[in-house]
Design an enzyme around this catalytic site. Structure first.
Site, PDB file in Angstrom:
ATOM      1  CG  LEU A   1      -2.220  -0.744   1.176  1.00 12.27           C
ATOM      2  CD1 LEU A   1      -3.086  -0.401   2.382  1.00 12.27           C
ATOM      3  CD2 LEU A   1      -2.970  -0.412  -0.109  1.00 12.27           C
ATOM      4  CG  HIS A   2       3.147   2.314  -3.497  1.00  8.89           C
ATOM      5  ND1 HIS A   2       3.001   3.293  -4.446  1.00  8.89           N
ATOM      6  CD2 HIS A   2       2.947   1.138  -4.116  1.00  8.89           C
ATOM      7  CE1 HIS A   2       2.741   2.720  -5.613  1.00  8.89           C
ATOM      8  NE2 HIS A   2       2.691   1.419  -5.431  1.00  8.89           N
ATOM      9  CB  ALA A   3       2.033   7.369  -2.805  1.00 11.07           C
TER      10      ALA A   3
END
Lengths: 94, 579
Positions: A20-22
């Site tokens: 779950l990155h940007a």
């Protein structure tokens, strides 16, 4: 009327490589914000607001992390299934 | 091993690790507000979030067009982050519970948030700390918070890489004593970075345009201030070459240091007085050490650029007293505050001007802020009982300014006399010649003052209409322009006719290329940074007055600055090959 309306929850596993990155957080928050229900995302004992990009980023949800999505409100069921589908699709990433 | 070219402003070569400013090491000073200002600070935070969010939209679109959606999405995330009510709430709570200023609350919160990323296991997520920093900078920009560097916490000597340096940053850096060299994107040969670097004898290259984009903190850099070159991560061969150069420079310096105690006089016996330019009183020791016979320019701005309250009369008196004692009976020329323009006070009581160099600065500011001006003059006059103190007014552009400033000085002296203070009754008063107006009317000014000092940095910039800090036109800024040389010739003549002594204290005085010419033009006093004194003395001791006359006549016949520079360079090499 769908069953369990008012509250709904489901377990999902993060499948995309970068977790779950940007960008995935952005998609998730955008989708969550379309529902009236309050959205909670839990990782173990940690609980964050699914509509807050600030908190979502702190989840540190890498690939393989198990998350529990919980919604409370009139459209809780629809919210949870839509969000689960987004995560299971790997956000369209590898 | 990329090599970048800029403007070398301070001779010398140095190798060291880089610290890039304005990207990683920024911090806001701790500041609290009275309880009744809390709602205002919270309002500032909310508005900063809104302003930051709305400005991203167009940037995102532009980036998408240039680099594709993937990169642009990063900004999309920033946009959503700024729309999130949670961070604002937490920041507002910090303001309410701890009375932090908006800027400080933002920086405290963001720093804590950033640390959470740095502690994460995934390197990819650790990288997101940079996004947080980016958002923080945006917010701070909108609350008008001063972004400070953590330079005070530097643990080992480093090379500072920055877009540009503010005077406040320079003052702070100066205190750390841990700076090996500078490399900046912006700036010309007389930017503040350049002046400070020259003053400290620290190698520096400015006007590199995009050095900050090519260097990361921790990279090894070679700063070659002589040739205006920066080498990023040098290979072993480059390193060896620069090590040799550094050794040679040390040798040359050693031979120059031997000149410390001999007089600066031409071979046929004409004495030239070499004085020091200083920013801080403790630099006096370095000036005397290098052979200066007094201080020709004590800039007092640092007093007003530091943190905390404005220094009052007593605080200033202590500083001037320490300086005059350190100079030990030699002349000490104190220039009254030259604030405004590019030296805005960091505290922010100053209104931004559209054109600060043509605005309320320097003597104009002093004459409009009389209580501040009087406090400074009282402190100077009181310290005059202890030595050879002289007062100099900056940026005089009309004779009425000199008369008004002298009037205030006389008033202050009368007051002090009535209060029973002792001081030197005939303090010499001088003016800086740094506007074309003053240069043209130098004779009239000379009749009403004891001495004049030609400040070439501003004189050149005002005469040639070139902003020395603007890298797009900085190459047009040169002391070698025939108009500048003629103005200097005129001022030297008019000073003599009007009965004032004359000196030159701009950077030009410390540039060995111009020494022979300046002597030829009739200057007998030059004031410069300590590190230049030995070289200039070396040149003076190598020439005769006939040489200086000949060089002057030839230079005055040239029409372009190119011819002037080439000719002067050749003539200087003839007298000293090691230049």
């Amino acid at each position: 009327m769908e069953p369990n309306d008012g509250q709904s929850e489901i377990e999902v596993t993060i499948s995309n490589v970068q977790g779950l990155h940007a960008r995935p957080v952005m998609r998730f928050v955008d989708l969550a914000s379309q529902f009236q229900s309050a959205i909670e995302v839990c990782k173990g004992s940690r609980k964050v607001d699914g509509k807050s990009p600030m908190e979502m980023m702190l989840l540190e949800a890498t690939k393989g992390t198990v998350l529990r999505l919980r919604a409370k409100g009139a459209d809780a069921h629809r919210a949870v299934s839509a969000l689960a589908e987004l995560i299971n699709s790997g956000f369209g990433e590898e | 091993m990329p090599l970048k070219r800029g403007i070398g402003v301070s001779a010398g070569v140095v190798i060291g690790d880089a610290v890039v400013l304005d990207t990683e090491e920024t911090r806001v000073p701790r500041r609290t507000v009275p309880p009744d200002e809390v709602p205002h600070e919270i309002d500032l935070v909310n508005r900063a979030f809104e302003a930051a969010r709305t400005e991203i939209g167009p940037e995102r679109a532009a980036l998408a067009a240039r680099a594709g959606n993937e990169l642009a999405d990063i900004f999309g995330f920033h946009e959503r982050w700024l729309a999130d009510p949670k961070p604002r709430k937490e920041i507002s709570q910090l303001i309410e519970s701890r009375l932090y200023s908006a800027a400080y609350a933002i920086s405290v919160f963001m720093r804590k948030y950033r640390r959470r990323f740095q502690e994460m296991n995934s390197p990819y997520l650790q990288e997101r700390a940079k996004d947080v920093l980016d958002i923080e900078r945006r917010l701070l920009h909108h609350v008008g918070g001063e972004v400070r560097s953590e330079l005070a916490e530097l643990e080992q000597p480093v090379i500072i890489v920055a877009h540009d340096m503010t005077p406040t940053q320079l003052v702070m850096l100066e205190k750390t004593k841990r700076v090996l060299g500078f490399a900046t994107d912006a700036g010309g040969s007389t930017s503040h970075t350049a002046i400070l670097a020259a003053g400290l004898g620290i190698p520096a290259v400015v006007g590199l345009e995009d050095i900050t984009a090519h260097v990361s903190s921790g990279d090894t850099l070679v700063i070659d201030g002589l040739h205006g070159v920066v080498v990023i991560n040098p290979d072993p061969a480059q390193r060896a070459e620069y090590d040799t150069q550094m050794a040679h420079l040390i040798e040359v310096r050693a031979t120059l240091d031997e000149l410390r105690d001999v007089a600066a006089e031409t071979r046929d016996g004409t004495k030239i007085e070499l004085l020091g330019n200083i920013e801080f009183p403790y630099e006096i020791a370095a000036c005397l050490e290098k052979g200066a016979t007094g201080i020709g320019l004590f800039r007092t701005e640092f007093l007003f650029l530091q943190d905390g309250p404005m220094p009052d009369e007593d605080a200033q008196y202590e500083v001037y007293k320490a300086a005059v004692v350190a100079v030990g009976g030699r002349p000490l020329v104190i220039r009254t505050m030259d604030l405004g323009g590019d030296k805005l006070h960091a505290g922010g009581a100053w209104e931004a001007e559209k054109n600060p160099f043509l605005g309320l600065r320097s003597i104009r500011y002093s004459l409009q802020n009389l209580s501040m001006f009087r406090a400074q003059l009282r402190a100077i006059v009181r310290a005059s009982s202890l030595g050879d103190i002289r007062v100099m007014f900056p940026l005089i552009s009309r004779i009425m300014e000199l008369r008004q400033a002298k009037f205030v000085l006389n008033l202050v002296m009368e007051e002090l006399e009535e209060s029973g203070y002792e001081f030197r009754s005939s303090i010499p008063v001088g003016v800086m010649i740094e506007t074309p107006a003053a240069a043209i009317c130098a004779r009239e000014l000379a009749q009403e003052c004891a001495f004049m000092s030609i400040g070439t940095n501003d004189l050149i910039q005002y005469t040639l209409a070139v902003d020395r800090g603007n890298e797009r036109v900085a190459q047009l800024y040169t002391p070698a322009d025939p108009s500048i040389i003629r103005l200097i010739r005129g001022v030297v003549r008019d000073a003599a006719r009007g009965g004032a002594s004359v000196s030159l204290c701009g950077e030009m005085a410390g540039d060995p290329i111009f020494t022979i010419l300046l002597v030829g033009l009739g200057l007998r006093t030059l004031s410069m940074s300590a590190s230049h004194v030995p070289v200039i003395k070396k040149i003076i001791r190598s020439i005769t007055m006939a040489d200086a006359e000949r060089v002057k006549r030839r230079v005055l016949s040239f029409e372009t600055e190119r011819e002037v520079l080439n000719y002067l360079r050749d003539e200087t090499r003839k007298v000293w090959g090691d230049i």
